[in-house]
Each structure stands twice: as structure tokens, then as C-alpha cells.
Design an enzyme around this catalytic site. Structure first.
Site, PDB file in Angstrom:
ATOM      1  N   GLU A  37      -3.737 -12.131  14.223  1.00 12.96           N
ATOM      2  CA  GLU A  37      -3.403 -10.716  14.124  1.00 12.96           C
ATOM      3  C   GLU A  37      -4.590  -9.861  14.562  1.00 12.96           C
ATOM      4  OE1 GLU A  37      -0.435  -9.322  11.085  1.00 12.96           O
ATOM      5  OE2 GLU A  37      -2.215  -8.303  10.303  1.00 12.96           O
TER       6      GLU A  37
ATOM      7  N   LYS B 130       0.830  -1.208   0.000  1.00 14.43           N
ATOM      8  CA  LYS B 130       0.000   0.000   0.000  1.00 14.43           C
ATOM      9  C   LYS B 130       0.863   1.255   0.000  1.00 14.43           C
ATOM     10  CE  LYS B 130      -3.774   0.215   2.552  1.00 14.43           C
ATOM     11  NZ  LYS B 130      -4.692   0.364   3.712  1.00 14.43           N
TER      12      LYS B 130
ATOM     13  N   HIS C 255      -2.446 -38.747   9.786  1.00 11.52           N
ATOM     14  CA  HIS C 255      -1.231 -39.538  10.008  1.00 11.52           C
ATOM     15  C   HIS C 255      -0.142 -38.716  10.676  1.00 11.52           C
ATOM     16  CE1 HIS C 255      -2.633 -43.018   7.619  1.00 11.52           C
ATOM     17  NE2 HIS C 255      -3.354 -42.091   7.020  1.00 11.52           N
TER      18      HIS C 255
ATOM     19  N   LYS D 208       9.299  -4.538  13.109  1.00 12.12           N
ATOM     20  CA  LYS D 208       9.744  -3.840  11.899  1.00 12.12           C
ATOM     21  C   LYS D 208      10.705  -2.705  12.257  1.00 12.12           C
ATOM     22  CE  LYS D 208       5.441  -4.565   9.291  1.00 12.12           C
ATOM     23  NZ  LYS D 208       4.311  -3.866   8.613  1.00 12.12           N
TER      24      LYS D 208
ATOM     25  N   GLU E 116      10.261  -5.850   3.341  1.00  7.77           N
ATOM     26  CA  GLU E 116      10.418  -7.141   2.675  1.00  7.77           C
ATOM     27  C   GLU E 116       9.989  -7.067   1.218  1.00  7.77           C
ATOM     28  OE1 GLU E 116       9.303  -8.037   7.032  1.00  7.77           O
ATOM     29  OE2 GLU E 116       8.742  -6.593   5.486  1.00  7.77           O
TER      30      GLU E 116
ATOM     31  N   GLY F  83      -4.925  -5.225   5.770  1.00  7.59           N
ATOM     32  CA  GLY F  83      -4.165  -6.164   4.950  1.00  7.59           C
ATOM     33  C   GLY F  83      -4.724  -7.573   4.963  1.00  7.59           C
ATOM     34  N   ARG F  84      -5.121  -8.039   6.129  1.00  2.00           N
ATOM     35  CA  ARG F  84      -5.607  -9.421   6.230  1.00  2.00           C
ATOM     36  C   ARG F  84      -7.033  -9.579   5.704  1.00  2.00           C
ATOM     37  NH1 ARG F  84      -4.709  -6.920  10.895  1.00  2.00           N
ATOM     38  NH2 ARG F  84      -6.283  -6.716  12.535  1.00  2.00           N
TER      39      ARG F  84
END
Length: 549
Positions: A356, A208, A387, A512, A214, A270-271
Site C-alpha cells: 500500500e 477513524k 514443505h 470503495k 466494512e 492506517g498501516r
């Protein structure tokens, strides 16, 4: 009474007493005493069916939980969210991911702006771009058509698109390879581009602010890779990079044509953003029509959540059951077990959405919470998990509520014999596991099978392990949208009960900031380590030694 003191309400006290009365009752007893239980504890919304009969509740429990929800102001909070009120109080923002899937003819004016018109203007631009890429009209710098799209983002700019793409692979254009880069570990971008041709590769940079460490680091690495492969002409960048961002100045500075910048808004977390321009790579993969079906599925659950009484409301039921276990049974984790290989990234996506959002220890007014909040979400698709970790769920000492997600019709049919295909076998496992978790197997039943006495205790299955089963006819773009919206609103219900702001994420920011501060200490000639703790200083020193610095 405010939701911020929910634990001191009569409704909370009533649930505490109810839990004391019912906690020791086994699901075998609950089913035996109520022949109509399965039908009574099944609810539907859009194309989803929720069977919550295998939970440790009786016919009084849901009424007590919905009374608590009303005391917490859930109906009012739902309406406030949908109407654009600034319910993200710590950032003074509206929370309007639901507006991203409103139909074109809807109107929603927030702070003087018709947000629906804005959303569809962006969707139209995304659709035109998608059509150009899929048809071959959009070509790279050398005139080659695009055969690979690499989405570069992190957090919600990665988890949502990659999960949805994997879920909808059956509907994707397989002539276009779609890959995702998120981790700042250089391995991620190197492996994503290793076998691609720069002349036919398009990068979607999703940030944004266009400042995410990153994402921009990976974007620069991708830019260098592209220019090295195409002779170094800076003009190539505009034909191979597009941006999902709102920072036009930095986008232009990177070399991306502002006409190929797709924006979104502060009221999109964001999520919660896979249905915004963040979903551009997904739209390229499945096409604008099926992306529209995806949005329509989300909207269908939005409408169900907004208009359906709490007692029949899928997200309300699911969220209140989670509160029931976290706050009254003391559970700490929640398993999500999709019986669809296409949904193998869903648990990872839900980890961000839920943890979050609800990983908070202060309430909306800044005071400490008075009860546990949030759950650790985890899971893997069936039957792989059977399993691996199902042993702990069946016979371990921890109570772990679980969601089982399944579909009646497969996206791929492979026969086993004349009567059965692999999907029938697959779904029989879902049904068997939820039954075994609920009812178990007693020592008497095991002994009656001739099991040696010393082995009997090892084979006892206590049961009484709660599960929800979410069924749909088939995994389609619409149904995927419905599942996402279901979990979004379930998370919101929990946050409302706990009185927390589910839409900020200040805990993400500190790491961050510290990373930016520590970065130079790893690389500069004579770092000053006096301002860091002893452990970090020692680790920095060792790292620098091994790097020869």
C-alpha cells in the site's frame, strides 16, 4: 538533484555498471574471496542483528547504494519525517507514526501543537480503561465481567492489532479471549461471535471517521447480536462497545459513550497505526506495561534509524538491498519467513505496509516513475513453508530475496532429548535453509555421492539465492516493536529512492466508491444497468437471478 529523476544520476549509472560487473558472481566466490565477509556484512540496531552477508553484493556495493541514497536526499527526508514536515505531499500531511512512541518527557511541536502531550493523554486514557477491563472493574450491562474482546476494523485497524496479538500471545492474559472481525463477508462476524456470551463481550470498533463501510456494517451486525442476547435495551450498547475514532457525533449516534472514544490524528496512517489507539485491543490483551515496552522497542529503532550512519543503519541497508534487487536484478517478489509460529500473521501485515505504501506508478510531483517500484511481499512461518514453496525459491527460475527471522530463546520449551529441545531443531532449519539457498549443491558434489547420472540434474541446487537473517534473543513486546519499526523505515527508504509518496493510498479509494455505487444494483427492484460495463451487468444479472430478485 531531486530524487524524482534518480535514474538519470551518476550514482544510478555507477550502480548499473557495478551490477553488470557483479551479477554473474556466485556467493560461493564472494565468500571464498573475502574471509571477513560475514563480520563485515553484519549490523546491529537495538536488540536486532542483521546478517546480510548472503546477498549478491561485494564490499563496493553498499557504498554505491548509500551514495545513491544520499543523492536521493535520504538523510534529509529522515529528518523531515521525524520533525513533522508535511512529507505526505498529496494529502498535505505530516507523517508522524514515530511520535506515537516518543517517551513522555519528549517534546514535538507540529503546526503549533505538542503532539507528544496529546499522544500520552490518549495512552493514559487507554491504560485506565485497560486496567478496568482486566481487573473486572468494568462490567457489562448485566454486571458480568468482560471475558471476550472483539476488535472490529479493516486494513490497518485489523492487520496490525491481530498480527501483534498473535505475536504476543505468550504475554497475553488468557482469561480474556481476543477475536478480530474485518471482512464484510457475514461469515466473519458470525463465526467470531457464535460461541460468545453477549453479557461478557466487549466490542472495540476501530474507524477513524466512523464511516468505513466494512467496519460499520460489521459493527451494526454485532450491535444487533448483542441487543438480541440482552433483551433489546439500547442502554446495553454503552457497556459493551467502545470506539477508536475521531467522529464523536456518529459514535454517540451508535450508542457509544463519548467518554469511551479513543482518538488519533491525521498524521497517523492506517498501516502505521497499531501503536496508536488502534492498538487498544492489544493493550487489553497484554496490559499497559507491556504495551509500553512494545512502544519503547519501536522508539529504539526510530532512534537508530534517525542517528546511525547509513552504512550501519538497519532500515537503510535493508531498503537499499531491496532497491538493488528490484531495480537492477528485476526481482518482483520478496519472501518474509519468520521462524516463529507467533509471527504467522507478519507477512500479511507487511503486505499492507509495503504494497500500500510503495505500490505507486507516479512520483511525488505527479510525473510517471522511471523505474520499477514496490515488491510483492508474501511468506509463511518456517518450517511450514519448507514443505510448500521453498522448492521454487531453491530450484525455480525466479530470483526471490528472502528475510529469515529467528530467535535464540523460545517462548515455549519442549525437550526432544536430554541435549536438544524442539526450538534447537527449529532454528537449525533456519540456518540450514539460508546456507543451502546461498551455496547450493553442485552436480559434481551430487555425483560424488553415487547419484545416478540421469538423476543428478534434478538434484542440483544452484544456490546464489539472496537472504537476510534477522536475529534477536527472544520475541518480546519490545522486539516485536523493533521488527515493525524496522520494516516501516525500510519501506520509507525504498520510497525515498523511488521519489514516491509512500504515505497516501489513492488506489484503495476507487474500489470503495464503486462498491457503494454497485450495491443498490444488487438489491433494488428495477436496477438501471446502463451505466455499467457489459461484464459487470451480466454478473449483476446472474447474481440477482440466483438470489431470486
Amino acid at each position: 538533484m531531486s530524487a524524482t529523476d534518480i535514474t538519470s544520476t551518476p550514482e544510478w549509472s555507477a550502480l548499473t555498471e557495478h551490477h553488470t560487473a557483479i551479477a554473474g558472481t556466485h556467493l560461493r566466490e564472494l565468500f571464498d574471496s573475502d574471509p571477513g565477509r560475514a563480520a563485515a556484512f553484519t549490523a546491529t540496531g537495538a536488540d536486532l542483528v542483521l546478517d546480510y552477508s548472503k546477498h549478491r553484493i561485494d564490499r563496493d556495493t553498499l557504498g554505491l547504494l548509500t551514495a545513491l541514497a544520499r543523492r536521493a536526499g535520504l538523510p534529509e527526508r529522515i529528518e523531515a519525517m521525524f520533525s513533522g514536515a508535511h512529507i505526505n505531499t498529496s494529502e498535505n500531511r505530516a507523517v508522524l507514526h514515530t511520535a506515537l512512541r516518543l517517551p513522555r518527557d519528549a517534546t514535538l511541536v507540529v503546526d503549533g501543537q505538542d503532539v507528544v502531550a496529546d499522544v500520552h493523554e490518549t495512552l493514559d486514557r487507554m491504560g485506565s480503561f485497560t486496567d478496568a477491563v482486566r481487573s473486572g472493574e468494568w462490567t457489562g450491562y448485566t454486571g458480568e465481567r468482560i471475558r471476550a474482546v472483539v476488535n472490529i476494523g479493516i486494513g490497518g485497524s485489523d492487520l496490525g492489532p491481530v498480527m501483534a496479538y498473535e505475536a504476543l500471545r505468550a504475554y497475553a492474559d488468557r482469561s480474556i479471549e481476543l477475536r478480530f472481525v474485518s471482512n464484510i463477508d457475514p461469515t466473519d462476524v458470525v463465526e467470531a461471535t457464535r460461541d460468545l456470551d453477549p453479557a461478557s463481550t466487549l466490542f472495540v470498533i476501530s474507524s477513524k471517521t466512523f464511516t468505513t463501510l466494512e467496519t460499520l456494517t460489521n459493527a451494526r451486525a454485532a450491535r444487533d447480536w448483542l441487543l438480541e442476547g440482552l433483551g433489546g435495551d439500547e442502554k446495553a450498547v454503552a457497556k459493551h462497545f467502545v470506539a477508536v475514532s475521531t467522529n464523536a457525533e456518529l459514535v454517540r449516534g451508535f450508542g457509544i459513550d463519548e467518554a469511551n472514544m479513543f482518538g488519533f490524528w491525521d498524521w497517523v496512517g492506517g498501516r502505521y497505526s497499531v501503536d496508536s489507539a488502534i492498538g487498544l485491543s492489544l493493550m487489553i490483551a497484554v496490559g499497559k506495561e507491556q504495551f509500553g515496552e512494545f512502544l519503547a522497542g519501536m522508539h529504539a529503532i526510530d532512534e537508530h534509524f534517525r542517528t546511525t550512519p547509513l552504512e550501519e543503519n538497519l532500515p537503510a541497508i535493508a531498503g537499499l538491498l531491496n532497491v538493488w534487487y528490484v531495480n537492477f536484478f528485476g526481482t518482483q517478489t520478496h519472501a518474509v519467513l519468520p521462524y516463529s509460529q507467533y509471527l504467522h500473521r507478519l507477512p500479511a501485515y507487511l503486505q499492507q505496509l509495503t504494497m500500500e505504501s510503495n505500490g505507486k506508478s507516479v512520483r511525488g510531483d505527479g510525473t510517471p516513475v522511471t523505474t520499477a517500484t514496490g515488491e510483492i511481499f508474501w511468506g509463511e512461518p518456517g518450517t511450514n513453508g519448507q514443505h510448500a514453496f521453498y522448492q521454487l525459491i531453491h530450484q525455480g527460475t525466479r530470483l526471490i530475496p528472502a528475510d529469515f527471522i529467528g530467535f535464540a530463546e523460545p517462548n515455549n520449551e519442549v525437550p526432544v532429548d536430554a541435549e536438544t529441545d524442539m526450538h534447537d531443531l527449529f532454528m537449525s532449519n533456519l540456518l540450514a535453509q539460508t546456507s543451502a539457498l546461498a551455496f547450493g549443491k553442485t552436480a559434481e558434489e551430487i555425483a560424488a555421492e553415487g547419484t545416478p547420472a540421469d538423476v543428478v540434474p534434478h538434484k542440483v541446487m544452484p544456490g546464489n539465492r539472496p537472504t537476510s537473517v534477522i536475529l534477536a534473543r527472544k520475541l518480546t513486546p519490545s522486539v516485536l516493536g523493533q521488527l515493525i519499526a524496522l520494516y516501516e523505515h525500510t519501506t520509507f527508504v525504498e520510497g525515498t529512492i523511488w521519489g514516491i509518496d509512500s504515505f497516501d493510498q489513492w488506489g484503495v479509494e476507487l474500489g470503495k466508491v464503486l462498491a457503494r455505487q454497485l450495491g443498490p444494483l444488487l438489491t433494488e427492484a428495477d436496477p438501471d444497468l446502463s451505466g455499467v460495463d457489459a461484464s459487470t451487468a451480466a454478473l449483476v444479472t446472474r447474481y440477482r437471478e440466483w438470489r431470486g430478485r
